[in-house]
Design a protein around this motif. Structure first.
Motif, PDB file in Angstrom:
ATOM      1  N   SER A  16      36.719  44.366  46.239  1.00  0.00           N
ATOM      2  CA  SER A  16      37.229  45.586  45.610  1.00  0.00           C
ATOM      3  C   SER A  16      38.755  45.656  45.592  1.00  0.00           C
ATOM      4  O   SER A  16      39.337  46.379  44.791  1.00  0.00           O
ATOM      5  CB  SER A  16      36.671  46.816  46.349  1.00  0.00           C
ATOM      6  N   LYS A  17      39.412  44.905  46.479  1.00  0.00           N
ATOM      7  CA  LYS A  17      40.876  44.927  46.537  1.00  0.00           C
ATOM      8  C   LYS A  17      41.519  43.899  45.614  1.00  0.00           C
ATOM      9  O   LYS A  17      42.730  43.731  45.618  1.00  0.00           O
ATOM     10  CB  LYS A  17      41.340  44.710  47.975  1.00  0.00           C
ATOM     11  N   GLY A  18      40.687  43.197  44.832  1.00  0.00           N
ATOM     12  CA  GLY A  18      41.220  42.250  43.865  1.00  0.00           C
ATOM     13  C   GLY A  18      41.527  40.880  44.426  1.00  0.00           C
ATOM     14  O   GLY A  18      42.111  40.034  43.736  1.00  0.00           O
ATOM     15  N   VAL A  19      41.149  40.626  45.664  1.00  0.00           N
ATOM     16  CA  VAL A  19      41.357  39.321  46.289  1.00  0.00           C
ATOM     17  C   VAL A  19      39.998  38.759  46.695  1.00  0.00           C
ATOM     18  O   VAL A  19      39.025  39.512  46.846  1.00  0.00           O
ATOM     19  CB  VAL A  19      42.291  39.423  47.522  1.00  0.00           C
ATOM     20  N   PRO A  20      39.900  37.432  46.876  1.00  0.00           N
ATOM     21  CA  PRO A  20      38.601  36.851  47.240  1.00  0.00           C
ATOM     22  C   PRO A  20      38.072  37.398  48.561  1.00  0.00           C
ATOM     23  O   PRO A  20      38.741  37.332  49.589  1.00  0.00           O
ATOM     24  CB  PRO A  20      38.903  35.351  47.338  1.00  0.00           C
ATOM     25  N   ALA A  21      36.860  37.948  48.510  1.00  0.00           N
ATOM     26  CA  ALA A  21      36.180  38.397  49.732  1.00  0.00           C
ATOM     27  C   ALA A  21      35.273  37.309  50.259  1.00  0.00           C
ATOM     28  O   ALA A  21      35.030  37.219  51.462  1.00  0.00           O
ATOM     29  CB  ALA A  21      35.370  39.663  49.452  1.00  0.00           C
ATOM     30  N   VAL A  22      34.755  36.473  49.340  1.00  0.00           N
ATOM     31  CA  VAL A  22      33.974  35.284  49.689  1.00  0.00           C
ATOM     32  C   VAL A  22      34.720  34.088  49.108  1.00  0.00           C
ATOM     33  O   VAL A  22      35.084  34.101  47.928  1.00  0.00           O
ATOM     34  CB  VAL A  22      32.554  35.360  49.108  1.00  0.00           C
ATOM     35  N   SER A  26      29.141  41.735  52.951  1.00  0.00           N
ATOM     36  CA  SER A  26      28.658  42.670  51.932  1.00  0.00           C
ATOM     37  C   SER A  26      28.791  42.075  50.542  1.00  0.00           C
ATOM     38  O   SER A  26      27.883  42.182  49.701  1.00  0.00           O
ATOM     39  CB  SER A  26      29.430  43.993  52.012  1.00  0.00           C
ATOM     40  N   GLU A  27      29.919  41.440  50.286  1.00  0.00           N
ATOM     41  CA  GLU A  27      30.150  40.852  48.966  1.00  0.00           C
ATOM     42  C   GLU A  27      29.218  39.671  48.718  1.00  0.00           C
ATOM     43  O   GLU A  27      28.779  39.450  47.578  1.00  0.00           O
ATOM     44  CB  GLU A  27      31.620  40.418  48.836  1.00  0.00           C
ATOM     45  N   LEU A  28      28.907  38.919  49.761  1.00  0.00           N
ATOM     46  CA  LEU A  28      27.964  37.812  49.621  1.00  0.00           C
ATOM     47  C   LEU A  28      26.593  38.320  49.187  1.00  0.00           C
ATOM     48  O   LEU A  28      25.997  37.807  48.230  1.00  0.00           O
ATOM     49  CB  LEU A  28      27.846  37.059  50.954  1.00  0.00           C
ATOM     50  N   VAL A  29      26.105  39.350  49.867  1.00  0.00           N
ATOM     51  CA  VAL A  29      24.806  39.925  49.516  1.00  0.00           C
ATOM     52  C   VAL A  29      24.841  40.489  48.105  1.00  0.00           C
ATOM     53  O   VAL A  29      23.908  40.293  47.308  1.00  0.00           O
ATOM     54  CB  VAL A  29      24.405  41.002  50.540  1.00  0.00           C
ATOM     55  N   SER A  30      25.917  41.203  47.768  1.00  0.00           N
ATOM     56  CA  SER A  30      26.029  41.796  46.426  1.00  0.00           C
ATOM     57  C   SER A  30      26.038  40.731  45.339  1.00  0.00           C
ATOM     58  O   SER A  30      25.462  40.922  44.262  1.00  0.00           O
ATOM     59  CB  SER A  30      27.301  42.650  46.336  1.00  0.00           C
ATOM     60  N   ALA A  31      26.685  39.599  45.601  1.00  0.00           N
ATOM     61  CA  ALA A  31      26.733  38.524  44.607  1.00  0.00           C
ATOM     62  C   ALA A  31      25.349  37.909  44.404  1.00  0.00           C
ATOM     63  O   ALA A  31      24.938  37.619  43.270  1.00  0.00           O
ATOM     64  CB  ALA A  31      27.735  37.456  45.038  1.00  0.00           C
ATOM     65  N   ILE A  32      24.605  37.706  45.496  1.00  0.00           N
ATOM     66  CA  ILE A  32      23.251  37.139  45.368  1.00  0.00           C
ATOM     67  C   ILE A  32      22.348  38.093  44.591  1.00  0.00           C
ATOM     68  O   ILE A  32      21.554  37.681  43.742  1.00  0.00           O
ATOM     69  CB  ILE A  32      22.648  36.855  46.757  1.00  0.00           C
TER      70      ILE A  32
END
Length: 527
Positions: A269-275, A299-305
């Motif tokens: 959400s901050k515009g930088v890689p979370a994963v 959280s971002e990993l789960v959301s991407a899957i």
């Protein structure tokens, strides 16, 4: 001896179809930390809502500092020095910390205008006095959940409360934030405050409480001195039977690769890689845990899957097929079940009935709808009755119960019931037992292992290291959006995993992939 701070005598509260409190009593001494323990639906939140004036009891007496009182509204409770921090915070997200704290009691200057500067000064003083460390000018939407809880505490301290009620205060906190909250309890207690906190977590009761009152199915079971009681005794009082804290499971029999993640990068959400360049695989018949401090890309990993966030680079393969660009519905239909970490945002439609929520992913299929697309409400209700019974979902009006009227724990059980009922190839469970009591946790853990033993691939994301170590066959530690290492659970411990979560002590298992044959013994690095 001093009068008790609180006495609730023979409190009864009846809602349509359910007796929430049945002649319940509660006595809390001044200056103590008192835990209120019970299963989901035991009547704890109802009892505290009566004390705070959100409900009126059908019968019973309330005494505050020895004086019988009538509490008909939260304003009455506030005037008696009672404040409540609710499980789901009551904050205005685009207001500042100070604006939320003084809302309804705004200080005015001589001209009658809002004096925000003096309010900010008072908030800063309270924050320093109690060690709460909040920035008065920060907006709520820009601060962590733990900080938002501190704002809720300051709201009631600003109103001069000396009896503080916390409803499931640790349900949405990280382990670090939980430790900080328990330290705050100690500081509040040293200032002479009386604290009641509702919890399911026995370790927290042992760490923070002086005494504990147990409710079960709306009835008073007993009050014990925490120092003299062990966790097994408290658990048995809560659920009415002995509870096992360790899951009895046979060794995993991993099969084919169900989920394969290759060099995945996801923007947060901050515009930088979370994963960042994350690789991981999960086989049929195993539970792979993702362990990490909150905010390290889980959280971002789960959301991407699940399809809730786009993939910047890399691939997500389900049973060998790249699903990186597939729709959420297509992923669900391909065999992904998801228990999300935020049950309100992503797990339920709160204004829908329970039976409607239980078929959100299956209502297009028979017997829930016919070939013309018309819904079969009797079939939907019958399906709900079955899951309510299987998963012990406490719903006062049965299938017709509104999801928003259910306790947080029962909402969570409804989501888990729906996802397991779909029999997905890949079951993703993120914080699956958040807000659940020990009896329900025991049951959910057993169901997760049953799914593994049926040949499902299970990806477990949890901030509870005990849960990770108890359930998982392999554990992937993540830090800064990448897998630091993957180890077999039998050779892992909290210290080792904690070091990996901090980005040190990594193994050569950094790519998260299993080597050798599916049935290879799990000794040594599993890469």
């Amino acid at each position: 001896m001093a009068e008790p701070a609180i006495e609730m005598i023979n409190i009864t509260k009846i809602f349509p179809g359910v007796i929430a409190n049945d002649n319940v009593k509660l006595e809390v001494d001044q200056g103590e930390v008192h835990a209120l323990l019970g299963e989901n639906g035991a009547g704890k939140s109802t009892l505290m809502s009566i004390l705070f004036g959100l409900y009126e009891p059908d019968s019973g007496i309330i005494k505050i500092r020895g004086q019988e009182v009538s509490i008909r509204s939260p304003n009455d409770a506030t005037s008696l020095g009672i404040g409540m921090v609710h499980q789901h915070f009551k904050l205005v997200s685009n207001f500042t910390v100070t604006e939320n704290i003084v809302l309804g009691l705004e200080p005015k200057n001589k001209l009658g205008n809002l004096d925000l500067k003096s309010a900010e000064k008072r908030v800063a003083e309270l924050s320093a006095q109690y060690g709460l460390a909040v920035e008065p000018r920060d907006k709520i939407e820009n601060i962590t959940v733990g900080m938002q809880q501190r704002v809720e505490i300051l709201k009631i301290l600003y109103r001069n409360a000396d009896i503080l009620i916390f409803d499931e205060p640790t349900a949405v906190l990280t382990p670090q934030e939980i430790d900080e909250l328990l330290e705050i309890f100690e500081r509040l207690k040293s200032e002479g405050k009386t604290i009641i906190f509702i919890t399911h977590k026995l370790k927290e009761i042992k760490a923070a409480a002086n005494r504990c009152t147990v409710l079960r199915r709306g009835k008073y079971i007993g009050t014990v001195d925490v120092a003299a009681a062990d966790e097994d005794q408290l658990a048995e009082m809560m659920v009415g039977r002995s509870v096992s804290f360790r899951i009895d499971k046979k060794p995993a029999q991993p099969g084919k690769i169900v989920l394969e993640i290759e060099d995945l990068t996801v923007i947060g959400s901050k515009g930088v890689p979370a994963v960042q360049n994350l690789s991981l695989e999960v086989r049929a018949g195993e539970v792979v845990g993702v362990a990490g401090v909150d905010g390290n890309g889980q959280s971002e990993l789960v959301s991407a899957i699940a399809g809730l966030l786009p993939v910047k680079s890399g691939r997500i393969l389900l049973n060998g097929t790249d699903i990186s660009k597939e729709s959420i519905r297509r992923r669900n239909e391909s065999g992904i079940g998801l228990v999300p970490e935020d049950r309100h945002k992503y797990g339920l439609i709160l204004d829908f009935r329970l039976d409607e929520n239980l078929v959100l992913k299956s209502f297009r299929r028979e017997p829930y709808s016919n070939k013309l697309g018309f819904l079969s409400f009797p079939a939907i209700a019958a399906h709900a009755e079955d899951l309510i019974s299987q998963f012990d979902i406490r719903a006062g009006s049965g299938p017709a119960t509104s999801a928003k009227s259910m306790s947080g724990g029962n909402q969570q059980k409804a989501i888990i019931a729906r996802e397991i009922d779909l029999s997905p190839d890949l079951l993703i469970v993120s914080q699956p037992t958040r807000g659940l009591d020990v009896g329900a946790i025991e049951y959910i853990h057993r169901r997760i292992i049953e799914e593994r033993d049926k040949g499902r691939a299970v990806l477990l994301v949890s901030f509870e290291l005990d849960e990770i170590l108890n359930l998982c066959d392999r554990i992937a530690a993540v830090s800064k959006g990448s897998v630091v290492g993957v180890v077999p659970a039998e050779s892992a411990d909290e210290r080792k995993i904690g070091a990996m979560m901090a980005g040190v002590g990594s193994t050569d298992a950094g790519n998260g992939k299993a080597s050798g044959s599916p049935n290879q013994p799990q000794g040594g690095p599993h890469v």
